[in-house]
Design an enzyme around this catalytic site. Sequence first.
Site, PDB file in Angstrom:
ATOM      1  N   ASN A 201       0.667  -1.176   0.047  1.00 64.71           N
ATOM      2  CA  ASN A 201       0.022  -0.058   0.007  1.00 64.71           C
ATOM      3  C   ASN A 201       0.860   1.197  -0.132  1.00 64.71           C
ATOM      4  O   ASN A 201       1.541   1.594   0.808  1.00 64.71           O
ATOM      5  CB  ASN A 201      -0.927   0.097   1.302  1.00 64.71           C
ATOM      6  CG  ASN A 201      -1.735   1.171   1.227  1.00 64.71           C
ATOM      7  OD1 ASN A 201      -1.848   1.958   0.244  1.00 64.71           O
ATOM      8  ND2 ASN A 201      -2.277   1.440   2.648  1.00 64.71           N
ATOM      9  N   TRP A 202       1.053   1.839  -1.181  1.00 64.48           N
ATOM     10  CA  TRP A 202       2.130   2.984  -1.283  1.00 64.48           C
ATOM     11  C   TRP A 202       1.232   4.414  -0.707  1.00 64.48           C
ATOM     12  O   TRP A 202       2.191   5.431  -0.734  1.00 64.48           O
ATOM     13  CB  TRP A 202       2.368   3.008  -2.642  1.00 64.48           C
ATOM     14  CG  TRP A 202       2.989   2.056  -3.389  1.00 64.48           C
ATOM     15  CD1 TRP A 202       3.449   0.666  -2.797  1.00 64.48           C
ATOM     16  CD2 TRP A 202       3.653   2.002  -4.738  1.00 64.48           C
ATOM     17  NE1 TRP A 202       4.100  -0.104  -3.543  1.00 64.48           N
ATOM     18  CE2 TRP A 202       4.424   0.727  -4.642  1.00 64.48           C
ATOM     19  CE3 TRP A 202       3.663   2.781  -5.863  1.00 64.48           C
ATOM     20  CZ2 TRP A 202       4.985   0.009  -5.906  1.00 64.48           C
ATOM     21  CZ3 TRP A 202       4.170   2.408  -6.954  1.00 64.48           C
ATOM     22  CH2 TRP A 202       4.720   1.112  -6.962  1.00 64.48           C
ATOM     23  N   LYS A 203       0.220   4.410  -0.220  1.00 63.56           N
ATOM     24  CA  LYS A 203      -0.364   5.385   0.221  1.00 63.56           C
ATOM     25  C   LYS A 203      -0.168   6.425  -0.590  1.00 63.56           C
ATOM     26  O   LYS A 203      -0.185   6.409  -2.052  1.00 63.56           O
ATOM     27  CB  LYS A 203      -0.167   5.548   1.516  1.00 63.56           C
ATOM     28  CG  LYS A 203      -0.184   4.580   2.477  1.00 63.56           C
ATOM     29  CD  LYS A 203      -0.049   4.704   4.150  1.00 63.56           C
ATOM     30  CE  LYS A 203      -0.106   3.403   4.730  1.00 63.56           C
ATOM     31  NZ  LYS A 203       0.094   3.657   6.191  1.00 63.56           N
TER      32      LYS A 203
ATOM     33  N   HIS B  45      -9.368   1.112   4.679  1.00 59.68           N
ATOM     34  CA  HIS B  45      -8.097   1.203   5.510  1.00 59.68           C
ATOM     35  C   HIS B  45      -8.469   1.971   6.878  1.00 59.68           C
ATOM     36  O   HIS B  45      -9.198   3.126   6.709  1.00 59.68           O
ATOM     37  CB  HIS B  45      -7.135   1.828   4.746  1.00 59.68           C
ATOM     38  CG  HIS B  45      -5.581   1.591   5.323  1.00 59.68           C
ATOM     39  ND1 HIS B  45      -5.182   2.694   5.954  1.00 59.68           N
ATOM     40  CD2 HIS B  45      -4.532   0.870   5.060  1.00 59.68           C
ATOM     41  CE1 HIS B  45      -4.044   2.370   6.463  1.00 59.68           C
ATOM     42  NE2 HIS B  45      -3.705   1.252   5.778  1.00 59.68           N
TER      43      HIS B  45
ATOM     44  N   GLU C 138      -6.914   4.305   7.732  1.00 58.63           N
ATOM     45  CA  GLU C 138      -6.603   6.015   7.692  1.00 58.63           C
ATOM     46  C   GLU C 138      -8.042   6.158   6.841  1.00 58.63           C
ATOM     47  O   GLU C 138      -8.424   7.494   7.018  1.00 58.63           O
ATOM     48  CB  GLU C 138      -5.635   6.131   6.627  1.00 58.63           C
ATOM     49  CG  GLU C 138      -4.161   5.978   7.513  1.00 58.63           C
ATOM     50  CD  GLU C 138      -2.994   5.427   6.603  1.00 58.63           C
ATOM     51  OE1 GLU C 138      -3.013   5.355   5.475  1.00 58.63           O
ATOM     52  OE2 GLU C 138      -1.893   4.972   7.417  1.00 58.63           O
TER      53      GLU C 138
ATOM     54  N   GLU D 274      -5.387  -5.327  10.507  1.00 59.96           N
ATOM     55  CA  GLU D 274      -4.292  -4.307  10.888  1.00 59.96           C
ATOM     56  C   GLU D 274      -4.635  -3.687  12.148  1.00 59.96           C
ATOM     57  O   GLU D 274      -5.548  -2.708  12.236  1.00 59.96           O
ATOM     58  CB  GLU D 274      -4.399  -3.453   9.667  1.00 59.96           C
ATOM     59  CG  GLU D 274      -4.040  -3.926   8.510  1.00 59.96           C
ATOM     60  CD  GLU D 274      -3.518  -2.778   7.502  1.00 59.96           C
ATOM     61  OE1 GLU D 274      -2.306  -2.954   6.950  1.00 59.96           O
ATOM     62  OE2 GLU D 274      -4.398  -1.948   7.019  1.00 59.96           O
TER      63      GLU D 274
ATOM     64  N   GLY E 151       2.157   1.864  10.727  1.00 59.57           N
ATOM     65  CA  GLY E 151       3.387   3.022  10.440  1.00 59.57           C
ATOM     66  C   GLY E 151       3.946   3.423  11.780  1.00 59.57           C
ATOM     67  O   GLY E 151       4.599   4.612  11.858  1.00 59.57           O
TER      68      GLY E 151
ATOM     69  N   SER F 258       3.396  -2.385  10.441  1.00 60.19           N
ATOM     70  CA  SER F 258       4.625  -2.587  10.444  1.00 60.19           C
ATOM     71  C   SER F 258       5.385  -3.834  10.189  1.00 60.19           C
ATOM     72  O   SER F 258       6.138  -4.277  10.798  1.00 60.19           O
ATOM     73  CB  SER F 258       5.267  -2.110  11.960  1.00 60.19           C
ATOM     74  OG  SER F 258       4.761  -0.625  12.150  1.00 60.19           O
TER      75      SER F 258
ATOM     76  N   GLY G 284       2.685  -1.261   4.333  1.00 60.07           N
ATOM     77  CA  GLY G 284       2.724   0.321   4.060  1.00 60.07           C
ATOM     78  C   GLY G 284       4.120   0.638   3.713  1.00 60.07           C
ATOM     79  O   GLY G 284       4.983   0.423   2.722  1.00 60.07           O
ATOM     80  N   GLY G 285       4.850   1.158   4.863  1.00 51.39           N
ATOM     81  CA  GLY G 285       6.202   1.793   4.862  1.00 51.39           C
ATOM     82  C   GLY G 285       7.000   0.848   4.055  1.00 51.39           C
ATOM     83  O   GLY G 285       7.970   1.359   3.089  1.00 51.39           O
TER      84      GLY G 285
HETATM   85  C1  PEP Z   1      -0.503   0.132   6.117  1.00 56.46           C
HETATM   86  O1  PEP Z   1      -0.657   1.137   5.601  1.00 56.46           O
HETATM   87  O2  PEP Z   1      -1.730  -0.862   5.927  1.00 56.46           O
HETATM   88  C2  PEP Z   1       0.391  -0.473   6.649  1.00 56.46           C
HETATM   89  C3  PEP Z   1       0.263  -1.700   7.604  1.00 56.46           C
HETATM   90  O3  PEP Z   1       1.482   0.431   7.134  1.00 56.46           O
HETATM   91  P1  PEP Z   1       2.852   0.053   7.901  1.00 56.46           P
HETATM   92  O4  PEP Z   1       3.310  -1.340   7.052  1.00 56.46           O
HETATM   93  O5  PEP Z   1       3.774   1.200   7.391  1.00 56.46           O
HETATM   94  O6  PEP Z   1       2.618  -0.088   9.206  1.00 56.46           O
END
Ligand code: PEP
Length: 250
Positions: A9-11, A95, A97, A167, A173, A213, A234-235
Site C-alpha cells: 500500500n503505497w498510500k 483502511h 486511515e 491491521e 506506521g 509495521s 505500508g512503509g
Molecule cells: C498499512 O498502511 O496498511 C500499513 C500496515 O502500514 P505500515 O506497514 O507502514 O505499518
Amino acid sequence: MRIPIIAGNWKMHKAISEARTLASEIVQKVGDVREVQVVLCPPFTALYAVAETIKGSSVELGGQNCHYESKGAYTGEVAPEFLTDMGCRYVIIGHSERRQYFKEDDQLLNRKLKKAMAVGLIPIFCIGETLEERKKEQTFDVLRKQVTNGLPGIQADDPSLFVVAYEPVWAIGTGLTATPDQAQEAHRYVRDLLAGLWGTDAAETVRIQYGGSVKPDNAAELMGQPDIDGALVGGASLEADSFAKIVKHK
Ligand code: PEP
C-alpha cells in the site's frame, strides 16, 4: 490451500516516474513469484504507469479506495469500474486511515464492498482495533462489529475472491507490531466470525492478511502463523529491496 497474498500500500507516495521505477524494480525482484500473490496499490494517478510496468509479470494491481457508484456527481471520487479499466484486480476497502481521517463507517464500507465485488474486484477489507480499544480489552468486540456491520448482504460465492486485512491501528506506521501470538489470536477470531456468516469451508478459504509495521525481519514469524495468509505492507513497500525480502520471507 490458501495462496498467501502480499500487497504493498503505497498510500500518498510516488509520483508517476517514481512509481514506474519502483514497480520496475519490484518486477525484477519478484515478478516471477507464483507461490505468493504480489499486489501493488499505488496512488490513483500512478495506476496506469504501474499497470504498464507490471504487464507480463505475476504482479497484480490494486486501488487504495473506490466509490460505491459507477458514475455521477461525486467530485473527486473514483468509480470501481475506473479501477478495472486501469487493470486493477484488487481494491483496499476500509483502511484505518480512510476510517479515521475520512470518517468512512461500516455502512459506507458495506456499500463499497458490494459494488467493488459486483464489478469483479477482489476487496482487501481492512479491520482492526485502536490502542485504546486494545488496552480496554475491546479488540474482539471491535473486530466483531467491523465484520458483522461491514458484511451484511455480502455472499462470498467464491471465498478465494475476498481478502480481509487485520491491521491493529496502533501498529500501522508506528514500528510497533502485534506479536505473532496476538496476531494469530485475532486472525483465528476473525476466521471464526466468517465461519458464522459464510460457513466453515468458506472461512477456511478466505485469506486474512496481517498489516502493521511488517518488515523483512518480522515477516517470516508473522506469516508462519497458521491463520496469517500474507501481509498488507505500508512503509516497507516503498522500497523494492525491503518489499522483495518480505515477499521472499521463507
Ligand atoms: C498499512 O498502511 O496498511 C500499513 C500496515 O502500514 P505500515 O506497514 O507502514 O505499518
